[in-house]
Design a protein around this motif. Sequence first.
Motif, PDB file in Angstrom:
ATOM      1  N   LYS A 187       0.867  -1.182   0.000  1.00  0.00           N
ATOM      2  CA  LYS A 187       0.000   0.000   0.000  1.00  0.00           C
ATOM      3  C   LYS A 187       0.900   1.226   0.000  1.00  0.00           C
ATOM      4  CE  LYS A 187      -4.059  -2.181   0.789  1.00  0.00           C
ATOM      5  NZ  LYS A 187      -3.795  -3.226  -0.225  1.00  0.00           N
ATOM      6  N   ASP A 188       0.309   2.386  -0.345  1.00  0.00           N
ATOM      7  CA  ASP A 188       1.078   3.624  -0.434  1.00  0.00           C
ATOM      8  C   ASP A 188       1.861   3.918   0.838  1.00  0.00           C
ATOM      9  OD1 ASP A 188       0.555   4.185  -2.976  1.00  0.00           O
ATOM     10  OD2 ASP A 188      -1.015   5.677  -2.619  1.00  0.00           O
ATOM     11  N   TRP A 189       1.229   3.643   1.977  1.00  0.00           N
ATOM     12  CA  TRP A 189       1.826   4.039   3.246  1.00  0.00           C
ATOM     13  C   TRP A 189       2.786   3.000   3.793  1.00  0.00           C
ATOM     14  CZ3 TRP A 189       0.043   0.173   6.321  1.00  0.00           C
ATOM     15  CH2 TRP A 189      -1.184  -0.415   5.952  1.00  0.00           C
ATOM     16  N   GLN A 190       2.886   1.849   3.129  1.00  0.00           N
ATOM     17  CA  GLN A 190       3.758   0.795   3.640  1.00  0.00           C
ATOM     18  C   GLN A 190       5.176   0.955   3.114  1.00  0.00           C
ATOM     19  OE1 GLN A 190       1.316  -2.546   2.399  1.00  0.00           O
ATOM     20  NE2 GLN A 190       1.137  -3.195   4.541  1.00  0.00           N
ATOM     21  N   GLU A 191       6.120   0.606   3.963  1.00  0.00           N
ATOM     22  CA  GLU A 191       7.517   0.635   3.547  1.00  0.00           C
ATOM     23  C   GLU A 191       8.009  -0.797   3.373  1.00  0.00           C
ATOM     24  OE1 GLU A 191       9.817   2.931   2.666  1.00  0.00           O
ATOM     25  OE2 GLU A 191       8.022   4.197   2.596  1.00  0.00           O
ATOM     26  N   PRO A 192       8.823  -1.028   2.345  1.00  0.00           N
ATOM     27  CA  PRO A 192       9.389  -2.379   2.209  1.00  0.00           C
ATOM     28  C   PRO A 192      10.279  -2.696   3.400  1.00  0.00           C
ATOM     29  CG  PRO A 192       9.853  -1.028   0.266  1.00  0.00           C
ATOM     30  CD  PRO A 192       9.309  -0.110   1.315  1.00  0.00           C
ATOM     31  N   SER A 193      10.380  -3.974   3.753  1.00  0.00           N
ATOM     32  CA  SER A 193      11.206  -4.349   4.903  1.00  0.00           C
ATOM     33  C   SER A 193      12.273  -5.338   4.460  1.00  0.00           C
ATOM     34  CB  SER A 193      10.327  -4.976   5.979  1.00  0.00           C
ATOM     35  OG  SER A 193       9.593  -6.056   5.426  1.00  0.00           O
ATOM     36  N   TYR A 194      13.003  -4.957   3.404  1.00  0.00           N
ATOM     37  CA  TYR A 194      13.952  -5.887   2.790  1.00  0.00           C
ATOM     38  C   TYR A 194      14.983  -6.415   3.776  1.00  0.00           C
ATOM     39  CZ  TYR A 194      12.015  -3.915  -1.474  1.00  0.00           C
ATOM     40  OH  TYR A 194      11.164  -3.514  -2.449  1.00  0.00           O
ATOM     41  N   LEU A 195      15.592  -5.504   4.554  1.00  0.00           N
ATOM     42  CA  LEU A 195      16.690  -5.927   5.419  1.00  0.00           C
ATOM     43  C   LEU A 195      16.208  -6.973   6.428  1.00  0.00           C
ATOM     44  CD1 LEU A 195      19.633  -5.571   6.072  1.00  0.00           C
ATOM     45  CD2 LEU A 195      19.011  -3.844   7.760  1.00  0.00           C
ATOM     46  N   LEU A 196      15.074  -6.686   7.047  1.00  0.00           N
ATOM     47  CA  LEU A 196      14.524  -7.601   8.039  1.00  0.00           C
ATOM     48  C   LEU A 196      14.243  -8.967   7.398  1.00  0.00           C
ATOM     49  CD1 LEU A 196      13.712  -7.189  11.031  1.00  0.00           C
ATOM     50  CD2 LEU A 196      11.345  -7.121  10.225  1.00  0.00           C
ATOM     51  N   ASP A 197      13.637  -8.937   6.202  1.00  0.00           N
ATOM     52  CA  ASP A 197      13.317 -10.187   5.499  1.00  0.00           C
ATOM     53  C   ASP A 197      14.588 -10.983   5.197  1.00  0.00           C
ATOM     54  OD1 ASP A 197      10.653  -9.515   5.506  1.00  0.00           O
ATOM     55  OD2 ASP A 197      10.718  -8.580   3.529  1.00  0.00           O
ATOM     56  N   ILE A 198      15.626 -10.251   4.762  1.00  0.00           N
ATOM     57  CA  ILE A 198      16.870 -10.932   4.393  1.00  0.00           C
ATOM     58  C   ILE A 198      17.531 -11.542   5.621  1.00  0.00           C
ATOM     59  CG2 ILE A 198      19.243 -10.528   3.626  1.00  0.00           C
ATOM     60  CD1 ILE A 198      18.161  -8.674   1.503  1.00  0.00           C
ATOM     61  N   VAL A 199      17.577 -10.769   6.702  1.00  0.00           N
ATOM     62  CA  VAL A 199      18.198 -11.279   7.935  1.00  0.00           C
ATOM     63  C   VAL A 199      17.447 -12.522   8.419  1.00  0.00           C
ATOM     64  CG1 VAL A 199      18.583 -10.786  10.370  1.00  0.00           C
ATOM     65  CG2 VAL A 199      19.190  -9.083   8.647  1.00  0.00           C
ATOM     66  N   ARG A 200      16.122 -12.446   8.408  1.00  0.00           N
ATOM     67  CA  ARG A 200      15.317 -13.581   8.873  1.00  0.00           C
ATOM     68  C   ARG A 200      15.570 -14.817   7.999  1.00  0.00           C
ATOM     69  NH1 ARG A 200       9.875 -12.427   7.288  1.00  0.00           N
ATOM     70  NH2 ARG A 200      10.758 -13.230   5.359  1.00  0.00           N
ATOM     71  N   ASP A 201      15.505 -14.611   6.673  1.00  0.00           N
ATOM     72  CA  ASP A 201      15.688 -15.759   5.790  1.00  0.00           C
ATOM     73  C   ASP A 201      17.105 -16.308   5.851  1.00  0.00           C
ATOM     74  OD1 ASP A 201      13.097 -15.606   5.115  1.00  0.00           O
ATOM     75  OD2 ASP A 201      13.371 -14.911   3.062  1.00  0.00           O
ATOM     76  N   PHE A 202      18.086 -15.414   6.056  1.00  0.00           N
ATOM     77  CA  PHE A 202      19.451 -15.918   6.130  1.00  0.00           C
ATOM     78  C   PHE A 202      19.657 -16.719   7.419  1.00  0.00           C
ATOM     79  CE2 PHE A 202      24.080 -15.803   6.522  1.00  0.00           C
ATOM     80  CZ  PHE A 202      24.391 -16.276   5.263  1.00  0.00           C
ATOM     81  N   GLY A 203      19.019 -16.266   8.487  1.00  0.00           N
ATOM     82  CA  GLY A 203      19.046 -17.044   9.725  1.00  0.00           C
ATOM     83  C   GLY A 203      18.483 -18.438   9.491  1.00  0.00           C
ATOM     84  N   LEU A 204      17.423 -18.515   8.698  1.00  0.00           N
ATOM     85  CA  LEU A 204      16.814 -19.816   8.402  1.00  0.00           C
ATOM     86  C   LEU A 204      17.732 -20.670   7.526  1.00  0.00           C
ATOM     87  CD1 LEU A 204      13.142 -18.596   7.883  1.00  0.00           C
ATOM     88  CD2 LEU A 204      14.045 -19.908   9.806  1.00  0.00           C
ATOM     89  N   VAL A 205      18.501 -20.014   6.642  1.00  0.00           N
ATOM     90  CA  VAL A 205      19.500 -20.749   5.852  1.00  0.00           C
ATOM     91  C   VAL A 205      20.485 -21.433   6.793  1.00  0.00           C
ATOM     92  CG1 VAL A 205      21.430 -20.549   4.236  1.00  0.00           C
ATOM     93  CG2 VAL A 205      19.351 -19.234   3.826  1.00  0.00           C
ATOM     94  N   LEU A 206      20.935 -20.684   7.814  1.00  0.00           N
ATOM     95  CA  LEU A 206      21.907 -21.237   8.761  1.00  0.00           C
ATOM     96  C   LEU A 206      21.315 -22.424   9.524  1.00  0.00           C
ATOM     97  CD1 LEU A 206      23.582 -17.998  10.171  1.00  0.00           C
ATOM     98  CD2 LEU A 206      24.388 -19.535   8.357  1.00  0.00           C
ATOM     99  N   LEU A 207      20.050 -22.293   9.926  1.00  0.00           N
ATOM    100  CA  LEU A 207      19.398 -23.405  10.616  1.00  0.00           C
ATOM    101  C   LEU A 207      19.379 -24.641   9.713  1.00  0.00           C
ATOM    102  CD1 LEU A 207      16.331 -21.869  12.496  1.00  0.00           C
ATOM    103  CD2 LEU A 207      18.619 -22.379  13.344  1.00  0.00           C
ATOM    104  N   GLY A 208      19.042 -24.412   8.444  1.00  0.00           N
ATOM    105  CA  GLY A 208      19.010 -25.515   7.484  1.00  0.00           C
ATOM    106  C   GLY A 208      20.379 -26.159   7.351  1.00  0.00           C
ATOM    107  N   ALA A 209      21.411 -25.328   7.289  1.00  0.00           N
ATOM    108  CA  ALA A 209      22.777 -25.840   7.145  1.00  0.00           C
ATOM    109  C   ALA A 209      23.159 -26.681   8.365  1.00  0.00           C
ATOM    110  CB  ALA A 209      23.749 -24.673   6.962  1.00  0.00           C
ATOM    111  N   TRP A 210      22.752 -26.223   9.534  1.00  0.00           N
ATOM    112  CA  TRP A 210      23.031 -26.971  10.766  1.00  0.00           C
ATOM    113  C   TRP A 210      22.399 -28.369  10.691  1.00  0.00           C
ATOM    114  CZ3 TRP A 210      25.616 -26.283  15.445  1.00  0.00           C
ATOM    115  CH2 TRP A 210      25.327 -27.221  16.426  1.00  0.00           C
TER     116      TRP A 210
END
Lengths: 250, 180
Positions: free
Chosen positions: B122-145
């Motif tokens: 929506k017009d008033w929403q801001e993308p949250s790329y950094l948060l999404d990337i950090v979260r997904d990268f954390g999940l990558v690490l869990l997968g690697a473990w």
Amino acid sequence: MSKGERQKSAREKIKEQQAAERVREQRKRLVTYLTAGAVAVAAVGAGWMWAASRSQSEQAGGDLAPITVHPDNAVVMAKSGVTKPVIDIYEDFQCPACRQLESVSGQTFKNLAAEGKAKVVYHPITIFSQEPTRSNSLRAGAAARCVADGKQWMAYHDLLFENQPSETAEGFKIDQLLAWGKEAGVTSPDFQSCVTGQKHAKDQIAYTGQVQKSAKIQGTPTVKLNGVEMDNRVIFTPQELRDQVTKAAK
Amino acid sequence: MIASPASHKARSAIPWVTTAARLVLGGVLIVAGGLKIGNPSDSVLAVKAYQLLPDSIATTVGYLLPILEIVVGVLLVAGLLTRVAAAVAALLMLAFVFGIAWAWAKGLRIDCGCFGGGGELKDWQEPSYLLDIVRDFGLVLLGAWVVRFPPGRFALDSALGLTGPDRTRDDEEETGDEQG
């Protein structure tokens, strides 16, 4: 055979048995593994097919239901005598989700009207408030209002969505709007001057204001069935859309 | 093998960490897939919003992704085919990280569509790329473990004997043989 030799051969026998046992276990493990893997892959495949079939767009049936264009209002598509259920479609030629709705469920709306199962009302409005999307939408909306013939209007409507420009660039330019008119088979001699002069731009703005006041829509696309907003999930799933409309017709 | 009590303790904690990683990663996948699966068209739209794949492939991915997430998530939670499931999950998350980074770099204004939605903001929403990337990268690490230390406690793999012969026990048996 000495005691030592007997012991040795017994030990070898046990070793052989253990080896055979190991092979058996390995085979069993492999079978279990492959079975589990096959079930997982089959589940993914089945879910995929299900998703694809639910959202499969319908094929064009016979002729369209008669379409009446009101240049300063909505466009009505219904077989004569069909007054309910009413499907109201609020859409903006520049909105990508509307384009998606048309490509997924556009044919279902047309078929439902052609089968006499619903009266379909198109409300082309301009939802955007920022540039360049607002001007793009206005130009396209005004141009569509220049097409008086119902069949030609529908062809033009479809072409506009098919050729929707990016949201970040100027599009729906006048010469494009004229060319698509030709492609849609628009024959009216006034079409060119109507589009070039943006004769219906103020109608587009006025009608948008009217819709926003009376229909209280949150955004585009909005589809209402007998005045009640339909769930996005439903309108983007042709099979479910048809089921709900058919149920409302009873 | 000589092992200090501390390192032995750490070693015995590994399977529990794996189980926790499986539950988090699998849980996120199930939720993400479950929120998307009822609305395949939105899912397709969300994939297209990235402007990364050609339309026909984006459509296929849009239909495939929700069910794939759910199935891989269930496998992880159950601990079945743990290693393969974790590898697929980690690759999926890596692909998401790449996709979001791509959208960010391209200056697109989109919602990641991670948990449903058509990728529109929506017009008033801001993308949250950094948060999404950090979260997904954390999940990558869990997968690697999980790939490194499968299958953890409470895994169907163990119950079905899919983990293979226990390496340490084998070693012990062979040493035993030599001694005997």
